[in-house]
Design a protein around this motif. Sequence first.
Motif, PDB file in Angstrom:
ATOM      1  N   LEU B 247      -3.654  10.886  -8.836  1.00  0.00           N
ATOM      2  CA  LEU B 247      -3.838   9.393  -7.981  1.00  0.00           C
ATOM      3  C   LEU B 247      -3.652   9.934  -6.661  1.00  0.00           C
ATOM      4  O   LEU B 247      -2.960  10.583  -6.086  1.00  0.00           O
ATOM      5  CB  LEU B 247      -2.522   9.019  -8.733  1.00  0.00           C
ATOM      6  CG  LEU B 247      -2.292   8.460 -10.072  1.00  0.00           C
ATOM      7  CD1 LEU B 247      -0.815   8.005 -10.363  1.00  0.00           C
ATOM      8  CD2 LEU B 247      -3.341   7.271 -10.274  1.00  0.00           C
ATOM      9  N   ALA B 248      -4.446   8.843  -5.936  1.00  0.00           N
ATOM     10  CA  ALA B 248      -4.478   8.911  -4.520  1.00  0.00           C
ATOM     11  C   ALA B 248      -4.148   7.662  -4.077  1.00  0.00           C
ATOM     12  O   ALA B 248      -4.490   6.650  -4.558  1.00  0.00           O
ATOM     13  CB  ALA B 248      -5.977   9.276  -3.888  1.00  0.00           C
ATOM     14  N   GLY B 322      -7.495   8.230  -9.556  1.00  0.00           N
ATOM     15  CA  GLY B 322      -7.210   6.718  -9.443  1.00  0.00           C
ATOM     16  C   GLY B 322      -6.881   6.659  -7.961  1.00  0.00           C
ATOM     17  O   GLY B 322      -6.058   7.440  -7.475  1.00  0.00           O
ATOM     18  N   CYS B 323      -7.474   5.754  -7.254  1.00  0.00           N
ATOM     19  CA  CYS B 323      -7.240   5.292  -5.869  1.00  0.00           C
ATOM     20  C   CYS B 323      -6.703   4.105  -5.619  1.00  0.00           C
ATOM     21  O   CYS B 323      -7.193   3.113  -6.167  1.00  0.00           O
ATOM     22  CB  CYS B 323      -8.459   5.717  -4.967  1.00  0.00           C
ATOM     23  SG  CYS B 323      -9.209   7.256  -5.244  1.00  0.00           S
ATOM     24  N   PHE B 324      -5.652   3.990  -4.622  1.00  0.00           N
ATOM     25  CA  PHE B 324      -5.067   2.540  -4.210  1.00  0.00           C
ATOM     26  C   PHE B 324      -5.104   2.818  -2.887  1.00  0.00           C
ATOM     27  O   PHE B 324      -4.285   3.317  -2.263  1.00  0.00           O
ATOM     28  CB  PHE B 324      -3.775   2.453  -4.981  1.00  0.00           C
ATOM     29  CG  PHE B 324      -2.767   1.246  -4.439  1.00  0.00           C
ATOM     30  CD1 PHE B 324      -3.311   0.164  -4.843  1.00  0.00           C
ATOM     31  CD2 PHE B 324      -1.830   1.443  -3.494  1.00  0.00           C
ATOM     32  CE1 PHE B 324      -2.696  -1.136  -4.255  1.00  0.00           C
ATOM     33  CE2 PHE B 324      -1.227   0.265  -3.000  1.00  0.00           C
ATOM     34  CZ  PHE B 324      -1.710  -0.870  -3.282  1.00  0.00           C
ATOM     35  N   SER B 325      -5.721   1.465  -2.512  1.00  0.00           N
ATOM     36  CA  SER B 325      -5.731   1.235  -1.128  1.00  0.00           C
ATOM     37  C   SER B 325      -5.012  -0.063  -0.704  1.00  0.00           C
ATOM     38  O   SER B 325      -5.063  -1.062  -1.339  1.00  0.00           O
ATOM     39  CB  SER B 325      -6.966   1.246  -0.592  1.00  0.00           C
ATOM     40  OG  SER B 325      -6.961   0.831   0.917  1.00  0.00           O
ATOM     41  N   TYR B 326      -4.125  -0.159   0.243  1.00  0.00           N
ATOM     42  CA  TYR B 326      -3.640  -1.399   0.747  1.00  0.00           C
ATOM     43  C   TYR B 326      -3.656  -1.560   2.220  1.00  0.00           C
ATOM     44  O   TYR B 326      -3.395  -0.446   3.063  1.00  0.00           O
ATOM     45  CB  TYR B 326      -1.849  -1.435   0.329  1.00  0.00           C
ATOM     46  CG  TYR B 326      -1.239  -2.566   0.971  1.00  0.00           C
ATOM     47  CD1 TYR B 326      -1.176  -3.744   0.265  1.00  0.00           C
ATOM     48  CD2 TYR B 326      -0.462  -2.562   2.072  1.00  0.00           C
ATOM     49  CE1 TYR B 326      -0.847  -4.784   1.132  1.00  0.00           C
ATOM     50  CE2 TYR B 326       0.189  -3.560   2.475  1.00  0.00           C
ATOM     51  CZ  TYR B 326       0.075  -4.747   2.182  1.00  0.00           C
ATOM     52  OH  TYR B 326       0.665  -5.808   2.863  1.00  0.00           O
ATOM     53  N   GLY B 327      -4.095  -2.538   2.726  1.00  0.00           N
ATOM     54  CA  GLY B 327      -4.094  -2.867   3.995  1.00  0.00           C
ATOM     55  C   GLY B 327      -3.200  -4.131   4.352  1.00  0.00           C
ATOM     56  O   GLY B 327      -3.612  -5.118   3.824  1.00  0.00           O
TER      57      GLY B 327
END
Lengths: 82, 419
Positions: B247-248, B322-327
């Motif tokens: 997981l990234a 699996g990659c999760f991005s939050y801005g």
Amino acid sequence: MTKEEIFAIITRHACEVIPELEDHNFQENDSLKDLGANSIDRSEIVMMTLESLSLKIPLIETVGAGNIGELAGILYEKSQSF
Amino acid sequence: MTPVGIEAMNVFAGSACLDVNKLAEHRKLDMSRFENLMMKEKTVALPYEDPITFGVNAAKPIVDALSPEEKDRIEMVITSTESAFDFGKSMSTYCHHHLGLNRNCRLFELKNACYSGVAGFQMAVNFILSQTSPGAKALVIATDISRFIAVDAGEALTQDWSFAEPSGGAGAVAMLVSEMPYVFQVDVGANGYYGYEVMDTCRPAPDAEAGDADLSLLSYLDCCENSFLEYKKRVKDADYAKSFGYLAFHTPFGGMIKGAHRNQMRKTVKAKPKEIEEDFERRVTPGLTYCQRVGNSMGATTMFSLTSAIDNGNFETPQRIGCFSYGSGCCSEFFSGIVTKEGQQRLRAQKIKDQLDNRHELSMEEYDDLLKGSNAVKFGTRNVTLDTNFIPQARSAHGKETLFLREIKEYHREYEWVS
């Protein structure tokens, strides 16, 4: 559920996250932060409380409470509108 | 369907760094709280470094490795950033120039706080998938540097902001997106996105950051949960614990993703604490490693974590990441792709760990000098010539040609390659 019961659930979870609070006599105006809960700890306590209450609201709606009593108040109001 | 993803990838993590443990002691921070940040070093941008030098230094080895014909197929350069120094002119124009790319190319910039890098990546992926220009490539450069002048605390802006200093870093990730996804093959259509309006952290003035750390943390957690729920709606049988070898995460600080991972594991698969701890070590730590040494590089962070997972994971058999991005502000996305042993070998050729090791470690005195502001290039600077004698050892830290800002002439930024 009453506000007092929600207060008790919050304090129970606070003790699970920070075991040192086991013998603490919780007051309404205690702040989780002053009791040693960092921001991650506080988010955990809130999440566990929401789960216990089966309350499905965004976490960001719980922001703004200055102490445990106010947090119980916010969660009580949210639980009433369901 | 056309395969799509990252053909080549590289980072640039600056020429200087700071040991944040020493910083925390220097600032007399509460050390028990500091340890919860789980950070080791951070990149510090020097006065002659800006988002362009970071971005071009990251992209140059990728572009130089292409044949002239391949290079001419780069038809889109997207800069993803919240650190731009001009409201109109896109930084992609400077990057395009210094990389010597073909003029038949779309140049533009994207913003949504720390989500920008993934927003740019997804736009590039969709350009390739659209097949409006078969065989074309897109270059996405996520590049950000921290601003050190926090606005004064106000009613909604919390006291915790001092803890942003040890985690606010700088960095760039360059990604060449094409039909030849050697490094990271995208799972097409496997995207859960989730966004809404919230005022958590922002850059409301040219050289200032502001934020409500608690609100931002909770918003991140809300998004982490809801973006995966949307992903699961679109990907039958997706299982948070079993579907992804690694997981990234977008990593504002290590402790944040520890909390997010714990929450996800508890909610999605009802995992117990010991199991969660083991899973964190096995699936999350590989992606955390570089982020702990660079600090939060905002729009570049999620993809930085991806490079860390690819470099430090085990790919004897292909693995899904699996990659999760939050801005902040906010928008978020959970997406995935496949990495093979060959992909790892290609990325490892960029020697990212060596790049991090080569940075000049700043002394507290050098760092404080930097903060005093006399050396900083403020937003809106019209004319300046940068002092090349300021921490000169950083300029040769990488032992190879590195781009630095030389001067600003009537707002135009002029750069030089220094070896």
